[in-house]
Design an enzyme around this catalytic site. Structure first.
Site, mmCIF file in Angstrom:
data_model
loop_
_atom_site.group_PDB
_atom_site.id
_atom_site.type_symbol
_atom_site.label_atom_id
_atom_site.label_comp_id
_atom_site.label_asym_id
_atom_site.label_seq_id
_atom_site.Cartn_x
_atom_site.Cartn_y
_atom_site.Cartn_z
ATOM 1 N N CYS A 76 12.950 9.902 8.325
ATOM 2 C CA CYS A 76 12.668 9.460 9.696
ATOM 3 C C CYS A 76 13.930 9.479 10.553
ATOM 4 C CB CYS A 76 12.047 8.075 9.693
ATOM 5 S SG CYS A 76 12.907 6.919 8.639
ATOM 6 N N LYS A 106 0.859 -1.194 0.000
ATOM 7 C CA LYS A 106 0.000 0.000 0.000
ATOM 8 C C LYS A 106 0.891 1.237 0.000
ATOM 9 C CE LYS A 106 -2.261 3.023 2.099
ATOM 10 N NZ LYS A 106 -2.024 4.467 1.850
ATOM 11 N N GLU A 115 8.683 0.465 11.429
ATOM 12 C CA GLU A 115 9.787 1.393 11.189
ATOM 13 C C GLU A 115 9.189 2.775 11.354
ATOM 14 O OE1 GLU A 115 13.210 1.435 10.952
ATOM 15 O OE2 GLU A 115 13.026 0.020 9.312
ATOM 16 N N GLU A 117 8.999 15.031 16.379
ATOM 17 C CA GLU A 117 9.457 14.867 15.006
ATOM 18 C C GLU A 117 8.728 15.872 14.114
ATOM 19 O OE1 GLU A 117 8.449 11.176 12.920
ATOM 20 O OE2 GLU A 117 10.466 11.233 12.079
#
Lengths: 488, 290
Positions: free
Chosen positions: A301, A193, A267, A399
């Site tokens: 990330c 996806k 992750e 983040e």
């Protein structure tokens, strides 16, 4: 002969000429779902636009897969599993080698498409993303007939089964490769996806899968938004879920998988520390800091978004960063000179701006590129960094996923370590010093899955990648990465 | 000789190298195989759990020891268990209802298992780690590091072998442990605590709680300073409680799902992949140039 001031003046007056990528790539007006080896219309008929984030032009209508479509895809992968897992490993390898080769042959097209759909600079998609995609398939192709050596088992270990793989928009095709290559090498079948804003390269990969005659159903690709991803993660026919994305969504997926027999790897996000000691090579470190935070507009990330500078060199490092930042070229992602491209989406730009506002409100001092104006259309954010940042500031804790760096100072290695580790995340870290013994001590005490010493943001198919703590679990890449796709 | 366990006390907890009673003041009766009350054990509370985690978290001695030294200490611990083998055996006979031969075999298997893992301390990282030949001028390698604080949830039976099998793997990797003992036969866990206290295992490395497992499961799942959970003997509802609880903090959970796992399967229980589950793989890059 000109004196040095003369040269400097001359250099400053020189303008870069534009160097746009001239190759054109055809994009179909509509894209269906890739199920059973063919492009199919979604059962509900839903679709959405994918746009070029650098000019907001509509590129193509992408099918939105609903629960029925996801079920069809999972059923297709289930049906294909029986044969695929029994395919002689050396033959399975050949499919992966073929995919790798075709990716290399179509590398230019894929790089351009990646840049158009996602906004990243062409020099990154051309020199980093796509070559790594090819490497990932090549590397894993070679594992297919060597799986018994992964864990030293007497016989070839079994695949897990049908994998539901959900990937983010920051490295669209690279993340697809990270997910598909090891899964296929181990004999699993996959339902992939892609992220809502970046489906095009995954769908182009589907064409490649057709070209190399990968058996139908071994890979199905369902496009859509978060609801499509949720339907896939929650589907009872999926044996393993692999997700790369935000920690928030990762936690929801973990909750959805609780009480089931599904295997899970995650992750997730990061707020990675980059520590620079006074005995570092400062020039090298400055380049590494820039690469660590502004690579891919900071949509990374593992971005080195918290910089810890030893107090005695703080002013010097800030000055040099300020100077270096001014030479970053922000603009047309298809221009080969561009260093920082477009922000991936309007939504992400709004998120970044919220953090910038928070930084101002909380009293941090902003340093930004004061060069050329940003384009009128599209989503843009000038690279910037903040000083006067306190550990409690929002930009030092959360983040941001944008070109925003928080700079703090430290006095002792012990303090640097405590502050670097003081985060729920643990994806990556950087350390800069020319002293070998210090490197090993700091690297071994940083609680992070990847530690870059005197370098940053390096990736390789042979190098395991993944986090500690709330940055997720499981590794991707290398021998260790295969274990997530083999049943014990 | 008549089989009789001389027990007149309430067994205490083992936290931070000390033997406190539960702060809750609660105890539960301990029955022998014929359902007679033979002693009491502390019923550990949420606060006892918190204190155990704090002790495990702040104890730095174990993880910072050399792997060779950890192996020596684990071997020493096995020696201590050998010295207590009579007590272990008796507890398995009286409370778990095993025959003398069964009990003896379980004690022997348990000690052998601990010795096996004493040998793994300075070897598993060589099996699970790697040097990675990346396509560039970099030196790149992957090493296993302890995950941190591991909660070990023991099955009721086999009370000793189940506990040692689940404990040895995370312990040998350098993790510190909060161990929840068998509910039906916690005596082997208490004897283990006594062995730890008189061996060279640093205080706080292994912390032992007894009592009702169901009372602490949820808190184990939620506690943010616990990094991983290993366990066996839990039913599907209990496993779900743990898995749902950890979704919020993403600690690692490794639960044996079979109802009656075969702990005598030496190959399965002593392989290094059981240790790997309680480690984190760290990959380190450095440029290679002159």
């Amino acid at each position: 002969m000109m004196d040095s001031t003369g040269i400097e003046n001359q250099l400053q007056s020189w303008e870069y000429s534009e160097a746009p990528e001239s190759t054109t790539v055809d994009i179909d007006q509509e894209h269906g779902l890739f199920i059973d080896g063919e492009f199919q219309a979604p059962s509900g008929g839903g679709s959405f636009w994918t746009i070029n984030p650098s000019d907001e032009q509509q590129l193509s209508r992408i099918a939105r897969a609903d629960e029925d479509d996801v079920s069809r895809a999972v059923a297709s992968s289930r049906a294909a599993l029986k044969k695929w897992r029994k395919t002689r490993p050396s033959e399975r390898a050949k499919y992966l080698y073929r995919i790798a080769r075709r990716i290399q042959e179509r590398a230019r097209e894929l790089a351009i498409l990646e840049t158009i759909d996602g906004g990243k600079p062409i020099k990154e998609s051309r020199d980093i993303d796509i070559p790594l995609v090819a490497q990932h398939f090549f590397y894993h192709a070679g594992w297919c007939d060597k799986l018994r050596y992964v864990s030293g088992t007497r016989e070839d270990p079994n695949p897990i089964g049908v994998c539901g793989q959900i990937i983010p928009w920051n490295f669209p095709l690279l993340m697809a490769a990270w997910k598909l290559a090891p899964a296929l090498a181990c004999g699993n079948t996959c339902v992939l996806k892609p992220a809502e804003t970046t489906s095009l390269t995954a769908l182009r990969l589907a064409e490649i899968l057709q070209e190399v005659e990968l058996p139908p159903g071994v890979v199905n690709i369902v496009t859509g938004d978060g609801t499509t991803g949720a339907a896939l993660a929650e589907h009872g026919g999926v044996d393993k879920v692999a997700f790369t994305g935000s920690t928030e969504v990762g936690k929801r997926i973990a909750a959805a998988c609780a009480g089931t027999k599904k295997r899970l790897t995650l992750e997730l996000g990061g707020k990675s520390p980059n520590i620079i000691f006074a005995d570092a090579s400062i020039d090298q470190a400055v380049e590494g800091i820039i690469a660590g935070i502004y690579f891919n507009q900071g949509h990374v990330c593992c971005a080195g978004s918290r910089l810890f500078v030893e107090e005695s060199i703080l002013d010097e490092v800030v000055d040099r960063l300020e100077h270096r930042m001014q030479s970053l070229r922000v603009g047309d992602p298809l221009d080969k000179n561009t260093d920082v491209g477009a922000i991936n989406s309007e939504m992400q730009l709004a998120t970044i701006n919220r953090y910038l506002n928070a930084a101002h409100t909380e009293g941090a001092t902003m340093h930004s590129v004061n060069g050329s104006p940003l384009p009128d259309r599209g989503f843009w954010c000038s690279p910037c960094f903040f000083t006067d940042v306190h550990p409690s500031h929002t930009i030092a804790r959360e983040e941001i996923f944008g070109p925003v760096l928080a700079i703090m100072s430290f006095r002792t290695p012990e303090e640097a370590l405590v502050r670097a580790n003081n985060t729920p995340y643990g994806l990556s870290a950087g350390v800069w010093t020319d002293k070998g013994s210090k490197i090993f001590e700091i690297a071994s005490r940083l609680r992070a899955g990847v530690v870059w010493c005197n370098t940053y943001n390096k990736f390789d198919a042979a190098s395991p990648f993944g986090g500690y703590k709330e940055s997720g679990f499981g590794r991707e890449g290398g021998r260790q990465g295969l274990r997530a796709y083999l049943s014990h | 000789m008549a089989q009789r366990l001389e027990i007149t006390k309430t067994y205490k907890l083992y936290i931070g190298g000390k033997f406190p009673r539960t702060e809750s003041g609660r105890s539960i009766p301990l029955h022998d195989a014929k359902d007679r009350v033979i002693a009491h054990v502390c019923n550990a509370s949420r606060k006892d759990l918190r204190e155990s985690v704090e002790a495990a978290r702040s104890s730095t001695g174990w993880a910072s020891m050399t792997a060779y030294n950890r192996g020596q200490v684990m071997y020493r611990l096995a020696e201590m268990l050998e010295g207590k083998s009579g007590e272990f055996q008796q507890s398995l006979q009286v409370i778990s209802g095993l025959t003398a031969a069964q009990a003896r075999r379980q004690v022997e298997e348990s000690i052998d298992r601990l010795i096996c893992f004493a040998g793994w301390t300075d070897k598993f990282a060589q099996v699970t780690g790697s040097h990675n030949p990346v396509a560039g001028p970099y030196y790149n390698f992957t090493v296993a590091e302890p995950t941190g604080v591991v909660a070990v949830i023991c099955p009721d039976e086999p009370a000793l072998l189940g506990m040692i099998s689940l404990l040895a793997a995370p312990l040998c990797a350098g993790n510190t442990i909060v161990l929840v003992a068998s509910e039906t036969n916690p005596v082997p866990a208490v004897l283990l605590a006594e062995a730890c206290a008189t061996s060279d295992v640093p205080g706080g490395t292994i912390n032992i709680l007894t009592g009702r497992r169901s009372e602490v499961l949820e808190h184990i799942a939620e506690h943010r300073e616990i990094n991983a959970i290993g366990g066996a003997g839990l039913n599907s509802r209990q496993r779900k409680i743990l898995q749902e609880g950890v979704a919020e903090n993403l600690k690692r959970v490794h639960l044996v799902e079979e109802t009656n796992p075969d702990f005598s399967d030496t190959d399965a229980w002593t392989c290094p992949w059981n240790i790997e589950q309680f480690t984190e793989m760290k990959t380190i890059w450095h440029p290679s140039s002159t």
